[in-house]
Motif scaffolding. Structure first.
Motif, mmCIF file in Angstrom:
data_model
loop_
_atom_site.group_PDB
_atom_site.id
_atom_site.type_symbol
_atom_site.label_atom_id
_atom_site.label_comp_id
_atom_site.label_asym_id
_atom_site.label_seq_id
_atom_site.Cartn_x
_atom_site.Cartn_y
_atom_site.Cartn_z
ATOM 1 N N UNK A 248 -37.313 -12.455 -16.114
ATOM 2 C CA UNK A 248 -36.269 -11.007 -15.566
ATOM 3 C C UNK A 248 -37.257 -10.080 -16.459
ATOM 4 N N UNK A 249 -37.708 -10.007 -17.866
ATOM 5 C CA UNK A 249 -38.389 -8.945 -18.420
ATOM 6 C C UNK A 249 -39.388 -8.930 -17.804
ATOM 7 N N UNK A 250 -40.288 -9.787 -17.435
ATOM 8 C CA UNK A 250 -41.352 -9.927 -17.316
ATOM 9 C C UNK A 250 -41.655 -9.711 -15.201
ATOM 10 N N UNK A 251 -40.588 -9.287 -14.404
ATOM 11 C CA UNK A 251 -40.423 -8.333 -12.988
ATOM 12 C C UNK A 251 -40.975 -7.743 -13.183
ATOM 13 N N UNK A 252 -41.236 -6.668 -12.753
ATOM 14 C CA UNK A 252 -40.480 -5.274 -12.030
ATOM 15 C C UNK A 252 -40.416 -4.981 -10.662
ATOM 16 N N UNK A 253 -38.862 -4.870 -10.594
ATOM 17 C CA UNK A 253 -38.383 -5.183 -9.054
ATOM 18 C C UNK A 253 -38.866 -4.057 -8.163
ATOM 19 N N UNK A 254 -38.740 -4.963 -6.865
ATOM 20 C CA UNK A 254 -39.424 -3.957 -6.225
ATOM 21 C C UNK A 254 -38.526 -4.117 -4.335
ATOM 22 N N UNK A 255 -38.174 -3.652 -3.520
ATOM 23 C CA UNK A 255 -38.166 -3.665 -2.296
ATOM 24 C C UNK A 255 -38.791 -4.940 -1.385
ATOM 25 N N UNK A 256 -39.521 -5.084 -1.091
ATOM 26 C CA UNK A 256 -40.802 -6.196 -0.992
ATOM 27 C C UNK A 256 -40.119 -7.542 -1.695
#
Length: 73
Positions: A48-56
């Motif tokens: 999860x630390x490598x992921x940027x949360x987006x609405x999509x």
């Protein structure tokens, strides 16, 4: 050249391969691994630390579920 996996018992290296009889009399090099046989420690990686949360991205599961549910005409 041949690579085998085994375990040390006393002053003997035990391997689980019957095909080494053809190599009898050959020189060997033994490398001792730093972890116990069959008990390799796996590092838990926080993906999860490598992921940027987006609405999509948050709606991706719902989108794919909709595609799969409506894939037949």
């Amino acid at each position: 050249m041949l690579a085998l996996k085994g375990i040390i018992q006393g002053n003997t290296v035990i391997v689980e391969d019957e095909n080494i009889r053809a190599y009898e009399g050959n020189d060997v090099i033994v490398t001792i691994l730093d972890f116990p046989y069959g008990k390799r420690k796996r590092r838990n990686i926080d993906l999860d630390k490598f992921v940027i949360p987006t609405e999509r991205g948050q709606n991706a599961d719902e989108y794919v579920r909709g595609l799969r549910n409506n894939d037949r005409v």
